[in-house]
Design an enzyme around this catalytic site. Structure first.
Site, mmCIF file in Angstrom:
data_model
loop_
_atom_site.group_PDB
_atom_site.id
_atom_site.type_symbol
_atom_site.label_atom_id
_atom_site.label_comp_id
_atom_site.label_asym_id
_atom_site.label_seq_id
_atom_site.Cartn_x
_atom_site.Cartn_y
_atom_site.Cartn_z
ATOM 1 N N ASP A 102 0.760 -1.408 0.061
ATOM 2 C CA ASP A 102 0.146 -0.085 -0.193
ATOM 3 C C ASP A 102 0.910 1.331 0.016
ATOM 4 O OD1 ASP A 102 -2.194 -1.523 0.276
ATOM 5 O OD2 ASP A 102 -2.360 -1.585 2.470
ATOM 6 N N GLU B 295 -11.631 -1.536 -3.464
ATOM 7 C CA GLU B 295 -11.130 -0.726 -2.343
ATOM 8 C C GLU B 295 -9.792 0.176 -2.935
ATOM 9 O OE1 GLU B 295 -9.574 -3.703 0.438
ATOM 10 O OE2 GLU B 295 -8.271 -4.626 -0.895
#
Length: 322
Positions: free
Chosen positions: A34, A201
């Site tokens: 991420d 997401e």
């Protein structure tokens, strides 16, 4: 951010391009999950933030590296009173009026008891971060969304928005106060995959030309070393666009992003597997750059083996192409 117990929905649309460039070079500390990327105004140094180690971060003289680990943004964890406040996820970094904002997520795997927090620093140097706690964007089982994966965005009028969400009813947006330390309005849905586990997401909004491009990750993100999904159900990066920052996003086929729309920007290819957790950065030399994490299948599939990837984006067709 990762919810490894949930299965991914299958990709429904083909991408604009089927041949993908290999990830750009990376040297030094390249294992990451991420990523969030920014360049410091004072000296041009690159800073990269990531999930783990209470938001770990590194710096480099260029996007290629060599990346040098700095430490943790919040070594004491978050002040948000939720389980997971010592295991922070999914950072986003933005410059706001000369101050560097890092958003982070507090949650536990598979839970809707979540919140998006904020830390700030004037310099991004180690031990200069102030934790502001929750932005007011929180969720529990009464909400249609999961309040993680925050992304701050400022439109051309100067209004700040937060894009967020993971699974459940997917991606939501809320207007923020100015400066954007706290939410200012109720939220509304801007992207939804009705099929399967609603495996969308990691929203990231980016303005290029006359369009606002909503990038997001779809599919199963994690745990590939123990449980790989069916081919095509692993993480991939998709996009929709709109002439406004606040909704009406559609893909290249005109399908609404709230009805399962999404044009593939990057998916598994060659030795690249499950790219996602993306953002877009305007590099002063390279122009728009898509950055993300991915598995190199020649190295290993464990989450700890994921690597920092990046590619220059070509918007000449009106859609981002790697």
């Amino acid at each position: 951010m990762y919810l490894p117990t949930l299965a991914a929905s299958a990709s429904l649309l083909v991408g604009v391009a089927h041949g993908y460039a290999s990830p750009g070079a990376c040297s030094g500390a390249c294992n990451i999950h991420d990523p969030a990327l920014i360049r410091r105004e004072s000296d041009g140094k690159y800073f990269r933030f990531s999930t783990g180690n209470k938001i770990s971060y590194a710096s480099a003289s260029s996007i290629e590296g060599p990346w040098t680990a700095i430490g943790s943004v919040l070594p004491g964890g978050s002040s948000i009173d939720l389980d997971g406040n010592d295991d922070l996820w999914a950072p986003d970094v933005q410059l706001v009026n000369g101050v560097y904002y890092v958003l982070y997520s507090v949650s536990t795997f598979g839970s809707q008891n979540s919140a998006i927090g904020l830390a700030t620093s004037d310099t991004m140097d180690l031990n200069t971060w102030t934790d502001h706690g929750s932005t007011g964007i929180r969720s529990d089982s009464s909400k249609p969304y999961n309040a993680i994966d925050g992304n701050l965005f400022q439109d051309d009028s100067g209004t700040w928005y937060m894009n967020f969400g993971s699974f459940w009813n997917d991606i939501y947006q809320a207007q923020m106060k100015s400066p954007p330390t706290a939410v200012a309005s109720s939220s509304y849905q801007i992207a939804y995959q009705p099929a399967g586990e609603h495996a969308v997401e990691g929203a990231y909004l980016y303005k290029y030309g006359n369009y606002y491009y909503l990038f997001f990750s779809e599919g199963k993100c994690c745990g590939y070393d123990s449980s790989r999904p069916a081919t095509g159900e692993e993480y991939k990066i998709k996009v929709c666009r709109s002439t406004t920052a606040t909704g009406n996003f559609v893909d290249a086929n005109g399908v609404s992003c709230t009805s399962g729309g999404g044009t593939i920007v990057l998916e598994s290819h060659d030795n690249v597997y499950g790219p996602g957790g993306q953002g877009v950065f305007t590099d002063p030399t390279l122009g728009p750059v898509l950055y993300y994490h991915y598995v190199d299948t020649t190295i290993g599939y464990a989450d700890s083996q994921k690597l920092f990837g990046w590619n220059v984006l070509d918007f000449s067709s009106g859609w981002p192409v790697v």
